[in-house]
Design an enzyme around this catalytic site. Sequence first.
Site, short mmCIF file in Angstrom:
data_model
loop_
_atom_site.label_atom_id
_atom_site.label_comp_id
_atom_site.label_asym_id
_atom_site.label_seq_id
_atom_site.Cartn_x
_atom_site.Cartn_y
_atom_site.Cartn_z
N ARG A 63 6.12 -12.98 9.26
CA ARG A 63 6.76 -11.72 8.91
C ARG A 63 8.16 -11.67 9.52
O ARG A 63 8.47 -12.41 10.45
CB ARG A 63 5.93 -10.53 9.36
CG ARG A 63 5.65 -10.47 10.86
CD ARG A 63 4.67 -9.35 11.20
NE ARG A 63 5.25 -8.05 11.05
CZ ARG A 63 4.77 -7.10 10.25
NH1 ARG A 63 3.69 -7.32 9.53
NH2 ARG A 63 5.35 -5.93 10.18
N LYS A 72 5.16 0.52 9.35
CA LYS A 72 5.18 1.80 8.64
C LYS A 72 4.66 2.93 9.53
O LYS A 72 5.17 4.04 9.49
CB LYS A 72 4.32 1.70 7.37
CG LYS A 72 5.06 1.09 6.20
CD LYS A 72 4.27 1.23 4.92
CE LYS A 72 3.37 0.03 4.72
NZ LYS A 72 2.69 -0.02 3.44
N GLU A 86 0.87 -1.17 0.00
CA GLU A 86 0.00 0.00 0.00
C GLU A 86 0.91 1.23 0.00
O GLU A 86 1.80 1.32 0.84
CB GLU A 86 -0.87 -0.01 1.27
CG GLU A 86 -1.89 1.08 1.27
CD GLU A 86 -2.76 1.11 2.52
OE1 GLU A 86 -2.70 0.17 3.32
OE2 GLU A 86 -3.49 2.09 2.66
#
Length: 593
Positions: free
Chosen positions: A295, A305, A59
């Site tokens: 992850r 982020k 994104e």
Amino acid sequence: MSQDSKSLKAGAAGAGAVTEPSNFLRQIIDQDLASGAFSQRTNFAGDPIPSIITRFPPEPNGYLHIGHAKSICLNFGLAADYNQQPGGARCNMRLDDTNPVKEDVEYADSILDAVKWLGFDWGTHLYHASDYFDRLYEFAEILIQHGKAYVDSQSADDIHTNRGNFGQAGKNSPYRDRSPAENLALFREMRDGKFKDGEHVLRLKIDMAHPNIVMRDPVVYRIRHTDHHRTGSKWCIYPLYDFTHCISDALENVSHSICTLEFENNRPLYDWIVNSLKELGVFKDPVPHQYEFARLNLTYTITSKRKLLQLVEEKHVDGWDDPRMPTIVGIRRRGYTPESIRLFCERIGVSKADSWIDMSTLDQALRDDLEVRAPRATAVLKPLKLVVENFDANAKELCSAPRHPQHPEWGNREFHFTRELWIEADDFMKEPIKGFFRLYPPIGDQPGSRVRLRHGFVVECTGFETDAQGNVIQVNVTHFPDSKSGTPGSNNYKVKGNIHWISSAEAIPAEVRLYDHLFTDPHPDSGDKNFLDAINPNSKETITAYLEPCMKDVKPEDRFQFERHGYFIADKADSKPGKLVFNRTVGLKDSWK
Ligand code: ATP
Ligand code: MG
């Protein structure tokens, strides 16, 4: 992938052959290929497409970080490997840009740059989820027409409350049984801007008592009177992630949709949407499937982020590309190579269990990459004056050293030996501790120590001078004129210490930035910790160092091993001829422990 990285892989495996380590994703893909279901695939237009298609779908709401690098290497890496097999493979680059509020072109550009810098190429397959707005809308209408979606007019709070919780089923909305015709009319009015933000939403009609809360009639469209950076004011309703993502995958004929474990609960919804549209004749087999992997969590840093944005906005760091940041732009500026990051990702592998990877694993990958290809240079980081008492003040002696010990074809660097030199302050001790073999003065009737000045002469320490506070400001030595490195007989001098030096007549001053971990806690944001409490106040030290004369023409992003110190890079933004600035990437050894 370049030849370079192939030989690196082989080196890492300790064998000559390039064999890819197996992992659970490869096993799944191998089985899928063996089943034949993925051979001779065609797209919607009937054109042939590769058997295996993966995608990297960030994104564009921030800069990519080292965690994303794992996903990039995985998705593009699988595509590169399976492209060698019959049927072929590719990886699409997709910007998942359906949220108009947090996204920006600056982020989108930096994402594409980062993937390219890491060494991957999507060819012509760059996609934007926002390009699918028309299709997504069309599919929403199809679901409405078949009674699989409805317009809900409860408030956001009521929707939330009526979803229930883990132990308690949700409650049906009073609007759940609207007719398809009424839903369609309302949805079109939503699209046409007849309502304010939040007045209605579109929900899938699944099951309000489903044990998985994600499946309790998820909201898939909401009203947002906000312009989008790519579609402008065309839309005032926007699709949500769960609806967009699986449909984007299906539209792109993605075969294996690989994401991180936090999406495991969303997988049934992913399947529900693509299978419903398949049953309605929109998609055909094989539809995409989602697979989850753990992850990357790296010690002494954070990979979120949102938190990275906070570090930048609150000025805890000097920007997104601060060399202490785990962003790709930060890591790049710090001096890590794309090859070292790919090597790191390969070494850590993929698994289905969350774990922490030690930062030293990343550092070691850089050392293993640069050891064989970074030219050597001399830098004195903490200068102390050395005077060679028996060397004439007007004389100079040409010395040389290889640019790289294993690459004689790279030639030599040249520099001069003179009466006044710079050495490292740490290479002298007034009162040597046991085992210190570098410079120390005569003590009692013991002579001072003898060391070799690398690529120069053997010297013997005769004394030192201090300032009023007792700090050592000068060390005095005498040299042995017949001990010059590379001359016959120079080996007759047996010394235990070997230190580096630069003539003060030709030393080039440079700003050097020494970085340490950004956080003092190996797990700065685990549990309910506030990562801001763990910021390391000493994570950046700026010093003035001296470099050997051949460094005068260094260009930004040139990398060197400064002998005895570690790997350094000329700063991308600040280093200029005449004003050199270097960043320390990593030391030669792991000094964190
Ligand atoms: P963040 O939580 O930092 O905002 P994100 O998951 O929201 O990250 P996206 O832009 O959605 O960021 O991520 C793009 C892809 O990168 C996704 O497939 C995501 O799963 C993957 N990814 C993100 N962070 C990591 C990580 N730490 N390790 C591995 N993959 C990651
Ligand atoms: Mg995300």
